[in-house]
Design a protein around this motif. Structure first.
Motif, PDB file in Angstrom:
ATOM      1  N   ILE A  10      -9.855   4.942  22.723  1.00 56.77           N
ATOM      2  CA  ILE A  10     -10.480   5.957  21.866  1.00 56.77           C
ATOM      3  C   ILE A  10      -9.544   7.162  21.805  1.00 56.77           C
ATOM      4  O   ILE A  10      -9.069   7.655  22.831  1.00 56.77           O
ATOM      5  N   ALA A  11      -9.270   7.628  20.588  1.00 60.15           N
ATOM      6  CA  ALA A  11      -8.465   8.835  20.398  1.00 60.15           C
ATOM      7  C   ALA A  11      -9.371  10.012  20.078  1.00 60.15           C
ATOM      8  O   ALA A  11     -10.315   9.874  19.296  1.00 60.15           O
ATOM      9  N   LEU A  12      -9.105  11.155  20.680  1.00 59.11           N
ATOM     10  CA  LEU A  12      -9.841  12.382  20.391  1.00 59.11           C
ATOM     11  C   LEU A  12      -9.046  13.195  19.379  1.00 59.11           C
ATOM     12  O   LEU A  12      -7.840  13.408  19.543  1.00 59.11           O
ATOM     13  N   ARG A  13      -9.714  13.631  18.331  1.00 62.88           N
ATOM     14  CA  ARG A  13      -9.061  14.456  17.298  1.00 62.88           C
ATOM     15  C   ARG A  13      -9.844  15.761  17.190  1.00 62.88           C
ATOM     16  O   ARG A  13     -11.013  15.768  16.764  1.00 62.88           O
ATOM     17  N   VAL A  14      -9.232  16.876  17.594  1.00 63.93           N
ATOM     18  CA  VAL A  14      -9.880  18.186  17.537  1.00 63.93           C
ATOM     19  C   VAL A  14      -8.883  19.153  16.901  1.00 63.93           C
ATOM     20  O   VAL A  14      -7.777  19.340  17.420  1.00 63.93           O
ATOM     21  N   VAL A  15      -9.259  19.750  15.768  1.00 67.46           N
ATOM     22  CA  VAL A  15      -8.326  20.612  15.046  1.00 67.46           C
ATOM     23  C   VAL A  15      -8.944  21.958  14.699  1.00 67.46           C
ATOM     24  O   VAL A  15     -10.162  22.094  14.555  1.00 67.46           O
ATOM     25  N   GLU A  16      -8.069  22.938  14.565  1.00 63.96           N
ATOM     26  CA  GLU A  16      -8.463  24.260  14.093  1.00 63.96           C
ATOM     27  C   GLU A  16      -7.894  24.461  12.696  1.00 63.96           C
ATOM     28  O   GLU A  16      -6.752  24.086  12.422  1.00 63.96           O
ATOM     29  N   SER A  17      -8.702  25.019  11.796  1.00 63.26           N
ATOM     30  CA  SER A  17      -8.266  25.241  10.424  1.00 63.26           C
ATOM     31  C   SER A  17      -9.194  26.246   9.781  1.00 63.26           C
ATOM     32  O   SER A  17     -10.263  26.571  10.322  1.00 63.26           O
ATOM     33  N   THR A  18      -8.786  26.757   8.633  1.00 63.36           N
ATOM     34  CA  THR A  18      -9.664  27.641   7.862  1.00 63.36           C
ATOM     35  C   THR A  18     -10.077  27.011   6.544  1.00 63.36           C
ATOM     36  O   THR A  18     -11.101  27.385   5.964  1.00 63.36           O
ATOM     37  N   ASP A  19      -9.289  26.037   6.053  1.00 59.44           N
ATOM     38  CA  ASP A  19      -9.591  25.464   4.748  1.00 59.44           C
ATOM     39  C   ASP A  19      -9.230  23.990   4.632  1.00 59.44           C
ATOM     40  O   ASP A  19      -9.330  23.401   3.556  1.00 59.44           O
ATOM     41  N   ALA A  20      -8.783  23.374   5.740  1.00 65.92           N
ATOM     42  CA  ALA A  20      -8.398  21.954   5.791  1.00 65.92           C
ATOM     43  C   ALA A  20      -7.094  21.659   5.058  1.00 65.92           C
ATOM     44  O   ALA A  20      -6.630  20.522   5.071  1.00 65.92           O
ATOM     45  N   MET A  21      -6.498  22.657   4.405  1.00 67.69           N
ATOM     46  CA  MET A  21      -5.216  22.431   3.749  1.00 67.69           C
ATOM     47  C   MET A  21      -4.112  22.267   4.792  1.00 67.69           C
ATOM     48  O   MET A  21      -3.194  21.473   4.645  1.00 67.69           O
ATOM     49  N   THR A  22      -4.195  23.073   5.840  1.00 70.94           N
ATOM     50  CA  THR A  22      -3.333  22.929   7.003  1.00 70.94           C
ATOM     51  C   THR A  22      -4.217  22.952   8.236  1.00 70.94           C
ATOM     52  O   THR A  22      -5.346  23.461   8.195  1.00 70.94           O
ATOM     53  N   ALA A  23      -3.736  22.397   9.321  1.00 78.24           N
ATOM     54  CA  ALA A  23      -4.537  22.363  10.552  1.00 78.24           C
ATOM     55  C   ALA A  23      -3.614  22.233  11.754  1.00 78.24           C
ATOM     56  O   ALA A  23      -2.518  21.665  11.665  1.00 78.24           O
ATOM     57  N   ASP A  24      -4.069  22.761  12.864  1.00 79.74           N
ATOM     58  CA  ASP A  24      -3.323  22.636  14.114  1.00 79.74           C
ATOM     59  C   ASP A  24      -4.259  22.043  15.159  1.00 79.74           C
ATOM     60  O   ASP A  24      -5.468  22.291  15.137  1.00 79.74           O
ATOM     61  N   TRP A  25      -3.704  21.253  16.067  1.00 79.22           N
ATOM     62  CA  TRP A  25      -4.548  20.652  17.094  1.00 79.22           C
ATOM     63  C   TRP A  25      -5.041  21.733  18.051  1.00 79.22           C
ATOM     64  O   TRP A  25      -4.326  22.668  18.387  1.00 79.22           O
ATOM     65  N   ALA A  26      -6.298  21.619  18.440  1.00 76.59           N
ATOM     66  CA  ALA A  26      -6.936  22.633  19.281  1.00 76.59           C
ATOM     67  C   ALA A  26      -6.498  22.476  20.730  1.00 76.59           C
ATOM     68  O   ALA A  26      -6.490  21.361  21.269  1.00 76.59           O
ATOM     69  N   LYS A  27      -6.158  23.578  21.341  1.00 79.70           N
ATOM     70  CA  LYS A  27      -5.727  23.562  22.746  1.00 79.70           C
ATOM     71  C   LYS A  27      -6.969  23.643  23.650  1.00 79.70           C
ATOM     72  O   LYS A  27      -7.327  24.707  24.161  1.00 79.70           O
ATOM     73  N   LEU A  28      -7.637  22.524  23.824  1.00 81.03           N
ATOM     74  CA  LEU A  28      -8.866  22.490  24.613  1.00 81.03           C
ATOM     75  C   LEU A  28      -8.561  22.662  26.101  1.00 81.03           C
ATOM     76  O   LEU A  28      -7.505  22.227  26.589  1.00 81.03           O
ATOM     77  N   PRO A  29      -9.486  23.275  26.825  1.00 78.22           N
ATOM     78  CA  PRO A  29      -9.301  23.406  28.275  1.00 78.22           C
ATOM     79  C   PRO A  29      -9.150  22.028  28.930  1.00 78.22           C
ATOM     80  O   PRO A  29      -9.831  21.077  28.547  1.00 78.22           O
ATOM     81  N   HIS A  30      -8.285  21.930  29.920  1.00 78.72           N
ATOM     82  CA  HIS A  30      -8.034  20.643  30.563  1.00 78.72           C
ATOM     83  C   HIS A  30      -9.277  20.084  31.248  1.00 78.72           C
ATOM     84  O   HIS A  30      -9.495  18.867  31.267  1.00 78.72           O
ATOM     85  N   ASP A  31     -10.098  20.971  31.816  1.00 80.42           N
ATOM     86  CA  ASP A  31     -11.301  20.465  32.486  1.00 80.42           C
ATOM     87  C   ASP A  31     -12.281  19.859  31.481  1.00 80.42           C
ATOM     88  O   ASP A  31     -12.990  18.896  31.797  1.00 80.42           O
ATOM     89  N   LEU A  32     -12.314  20.396  30.242  1.00 79.87           N
ATOM     90  CA  LEU A  32     -13.164  19.816  29.202  1.00 79.87           C
ATOM     91  C   LEU A  32     -12.647  18.440  28.801  1.00 79.87           C
ATOM     92  O   LEU A  32     -13.423  17.477  28.676  1.00 79.87           O
TER      93      LEU A  32
END
Length: 512
Positions: free
Chosen positions: A457-479
């Motif tokens: 299973i791959a986890l995909r978590v991204v930050e964006s404002t409009d979906a035109m561009t996106a960056d992967w979210a730097k989630l806490p390691h414990d999460l």
């Protein structure tokens, strides 16, 4: 008709952002094709015009040019980037290719604040993106701001209320950019700041009732933000004249069908018809692995099931859709449209003629953030109004390879774990999207003293404002550790969890 600020679109990727910033100032904006006649703008109760940026040079053979009569309407005009070059070209100035292209951050030095820069500091960081620049001012203009490479970075003609800026005030990179736009709207155009959510709802209800009369309206409800808000607004306007159809295609998230039935059927008391077509969808998808083929099968099957459900409901005259304003703009198809990319949206355009239904689109004037505001005022719960985007084909594009009931069940359970942990951590509403992807790859593992051979299973978590561009979210390691541990322990068939650290571009947000 409300007072309107017209944004003439010359092909900038930021045209929609300009329109959104205007509405954030509580002023109604509308995007028009660059060739819209001055007479048409007059009929639209336009009190100000903004000329967008664009990728062309004003001297290019295919350069988009406006109706020259817009400069004789007697309303204020603000030219942005390509827009200020157009003003120079049409009003007697000169534009030349710059020896040094300005792209990225620049420093604007304000020489004369005037009404456009009222309340701003003398020096402001701005965002540039241009190759040409104004080299000679048109008669009646004066320079009010400069950048490192442009002595005419900001200009004004106070007698005619014409303003031009070489940078982009609509982007977040420009400091106090929204203040500049607000100064133009209120200080120059004297526009009324009366574009509010409640006013929109009142007008929308009146318009829906006028259009529909006593007719019956059918809405395909997906449970997503757009269709949910459209359903709530239509129900407020016409009550029992609305029937919603929810198609269970077998590609839904865990407990999605039950949640929709409970919220809309019981809580809002909307006439909701649930159609279970999961076996049909999965049968047609059997053995299919190519992503585009999956999408086409899912789309065709949905239309077929939806049409069949209409026959069981009885006579209806209208079909409602959750079309938004960006969908309408992106679907414009004009031969000389200057935009570098125009897409056809599934919510816009002609309906199959055999359906013989008139279209009702109560949200077609709104941007996504405005839709969320309307949903909140109408009483929709936060988990609906602020829910993350979900693809139309559902989990069908999150199961890589062949779609089977077993693979879908694994993905649903894993996705439910990620959703639960994101909610517990308080991060669900702070990221653009967070979801799981099923990979048809088995890897060796160890559980206790036993060897396992299970899926990934791959986890995909991204930050964006409009979906035109996106960056992967730097989630806490414990999460991440909790999510991985829970998925491998609670979801049978999963032996490994990986985290996708690809940004868009080059990757897309969804995997298919």
């Amino acid at each position: 008709m409300p007072q309107t600020i017209a944004v003439l679109d010359f092909g900038s990727q930021l045209t929609q952002v300009i329109a959104r910033r205007i509405r954030e100032c509580q002023v109604y904006s509308k995007i028009f094709h660059f060739s819209t006649s001055a007479e048409k703008l007059r009929q639209e109760n336009v009190v100000g015009i903004i000329l967008s940026g664009g990728p062309q040079s004003v001297y290019s053979r295919k350069a988009p040019h406006p109706d020259p009569a817009i400069f004789e309407l007697g309303v204020p005009v603000l030219g942005i980037c390509y827009g200020v070059q157009l003003m120079g070209h049409f009003l007697g100035g000169e534009v030349e290719h710059s020896k040094e292209r300005e792209y990225g951050h620049g420093l604007l030095t304000i020489q004369k604040p005037g009404r456009l820069f009222a309340g701003l500091p003398k020096k402001v960081r701005v965002w540039n993106s241009h190759g040409d620049k104004l080299t000679k001012l048109p008669p009646g203009f004066r320079a009010i701001g400069t950048t490192e490479n442009s002595p005419f970075a900001a200009i004004e003609d106070t007698k005619r209320n014409f303003y031009g800026i070489q940078f982009h005030p609509e982007v977040f990179h420009t400091e106090r950019g929204v203040d500049m736009i607000r100064n133009f709207l209120v200080g120059v155009c004297a526009a009324k700041q009366d574009w509010t959510t409640r006013d929109f709802i009142t007008h929308a209800v009146e318009n829906i009732r006028a259009q529909v009369g006593k007719g019956r309206v059918i809405l395909g409800l997906s449970g997503g933000v757009d269709s949910s808000v459209a359903a709530a607004l239509l129900h407020k306007a016409i009550g029992k004249q609305l029937t919603c159809v929810f198609v269970d295609n077998g590609l839904l998230r865990k407990n999605e069908r039950e949640y929709v039935e409970k919220l809309y059927g019981r809580h809002f008391r909307i006439d909701l018809r649930v159609v279970d077509a999961s076996r049909l969808f999965l049968r047609r998808l059997k053995g299919v692995t190519e992503p585009e083929q999956k999408r086409k099968i899912i789309g065709r099957t949905f239309v077929e099931v939806f049409e069949r459900s209409l026959k069981s409901i009885g006579h209806a005259e209208f079909l409602a859709q959750g079309t938004l304003y960006p969908d309408v703009i992106e679907s414009v198809s004009i031969g000389n449209n200057p935009a570098s990319l125009i897409k056809t949206h599934h919510n816009v355009g002609g309906l199959p003629e055999r359906m013989k239904l008139k279209l009702v689109e109560p949200l077609r004037e709104l941007f996504k953030d405005e839709v969320r505001q309307v949903g909140s005022v109408l009483g929709l719960p936060r988990e609906v109004v602020w829910r993350q985007p979900f693809p139309g084909p559902g989990l069908g594009v999150r199961v890589m390879g062949e779609i089977t009931s077993a693979n879908l069940e694994i993905l649903r359970n894993a996705d439910a774990v990620l959703h639960d942990e994101m909610m517990r951590s308080g991060l669900y509403y702070k990221v653009w999207q967070s979801f799981c992807v099923f990979l048809p790859v088995k890897t060796v593992g160890v559980f206790g003293d036993e060897r396992t051979y299970d899926y990934v299973i791959a986890l995909r978590v991204v930050e964006s404002t409009d979906a035109m561009t996106a960056d992967w979210a730097k989630l806490p390691h414990d999460l991440l550790q909790r999510v991985s541990s829970r998925i491998t322990n609670e979801v049978r068939g999963v032996g490994r969890v990986v985290f996708d650290i690809s940004s868009k571009p080059p990757a897309t947000i969804e995997w298919e």
